[in-house]
Motif scaffolding. Structure first.
Motif, short mmCIF file in Angstrom:
data_model
loop_
_atom_site.label_atom_id
_atom_site.label_comp_id
_atom_site.label_asym_id
_atom_site.label_seq_id
_atom_site.Cartn_x
_atom_site.Cartn_y
_atom_site.Cartn_z
N ASP A 205 1.13 -0.98 0.51
CA ASP A 205 0.40 -0.46 -0.16
C ASP A 205 1.16 1.32 0.21
OD1 ASP A 205 -1.40 0.79 3.43
OD2 ASP A 205 0.91 -0.32 2.99
N ARG B 30 0.48 5.46 0.76
CA ARG B 30 0.20 6.54 0.97
C ARG B 30 0.04 8.18 0.01
NH1 ARG B 30 3.28 6.66 6.22
NH2 ARG B 30 2.83 4.76 6.85
N GLY C 130 -1.88 -2.68 11.47
CA GLY C 130 -2.29 -1.08 13.16
C GLY C 130 -3.29 -1.30 14.08
N HIS D 161 -6.30 -2.64 11.15
CA HIS D 161 -5.81 -2.90 9.66
C HIS D 161 -4.67 -3.54 10.07
CE1 HIS D 161 -3.07 0.87 10.41
NE2 HIS D 161 -2.63 0.58 9.54
N ARG E 66 -5.63 6.40 0.72
CA ARG E 66 -4.57 5.88 -0.20
C ARG E 66 -5.19 4.93 -1.01
NH1 ARG E 66 -2.09 3.34 5.50
NH2 ARG E 66 -2.36 5.66 6.75
N LYS F 219 -0.32 -3.01 19.53
CA LYS F 219 -0.74 -4.22 18.59
C LYS F 219 -1.41 -5.50 19.71
CE LYS F 219 0.93 -1.63 15.32
NZ LYS F 219 2.30 -1.87 14.56
#
Ligand code: 6PG
Length: 240
Positions: free
Chosen positions: A70, A72, A139, A143, A173, A196
């Motif tokens: 992924d 940003r 996350g 996520h 994103r 976490k």
């Protein structure tokens, strides 16, 4: 039916880096031996910053296709850019041929078009499974990549790459989807820190939150490399 990931708990960050790096090197060597290429999706965020320098050596990056799980929506030289983080910690030090690096074109004003182009690049000259290895983080909200709770990307069952509005972060994103990530030959999560622990336990044991579908997939090996803090919420499982 859901699978059970292998949980590797390290006593320290250096140990975590060492065992995770050795694993990535093995997957790379096996892929190159079997198919001549190693197709990997790198994780973003801050946790991989410790791992990538350990991968500068021991992997034949001239035989790799390097994607990003992924990104940003920031310029490629922005401090928040996952590409920049990987460039500084791995791609430049390892002298990875630029043609082997497939970056999300975040400068494109049309991020949906950038996502379609990224999907085309992932499909080009390949067939499913599109990746030999997907490296992922987690996350505190469960996520992974940019598959955030409550976002439209979670429902995507055909596309391999999409642009997504992440209302909770007030931003857009770019992310690989479940079909791309769940379909990888191998998946590794890198998870550190007490913040976490709840998410990791929920994802592994309760099976909900966005990362669960990938961590508990049945289509191939999933290994979670974590430290003791991140593993502190795991019950009923003996970390190996
Ligand atoms: C990103 C990542 C994201 C990350 C987690 C964990 O671009 O932010 O791809 O999924 O892996 O947010 O981030 P940290 O490693 O910084 O805790």
């Amino acid at each position: 039916m859901s699978g059970q990931p292998k949980i590797v708990v390290a006593a320290s960050l250096p140990e975590l880096v060492e065992v995770a790096a050795a694993h990535v090197r093995r997957v790379a060597a096996d892929a190159i031996a079997a198919r001549g290429r190693f197709r990997i999706a790198l994780a973003g965020g801050s946790t991989p910053r410790a791992l990538y320098p350990a991968l500068v050596t021991g992997v034949d990056w001239t035989r790799a296709n390097i994607f990003f799980g992924d990104e940003r929506a920031v310029p490629k030289n922005d401090p928040m850019s996952n590409y920049r983080m990987a460039r500084e910690t791995l791609l430049d030090p390892a002298h990875v041929p630029p043609a082997n690096v497939i970056r999300w074109r975040t400068e494109d004003p049309d991020l949906d078009a950038a996502a379609r182009d990224y999907e085309e690049a992932l499909r080009a000259g390949a067939a499913a499974p599109w990746l030999d290895l997907a490296l992922l983080g987690l996350g505190p909200d469960g996520h992974t990549a940019s598959l955030f709770p409550g976002t439209s990307a979670l429902a995507e069952e055909d596309r391999l790459a999409v642009a997504v509005d992440v209302a909770q972060m007030g931003t857009r994103r770019l992310t690989l989807t479940y079909p791309a990530l769940c379909g990888a030959r191998e998946v590794c999560f890198l998870v550190t820190g007490r913040d976490k622990a709840a998410a990791l336990a929920t994802v592994v044991e309760a099976g909900h939150l966005p990362a669960a579908r990938i961590i508990r997939r049945t289509g191939g090996p999933v290994t979670v490399f974590c430290d003791r803090d991140a593993a502190s919420g795991l019950k009923g499982r003996t970390p190996s």
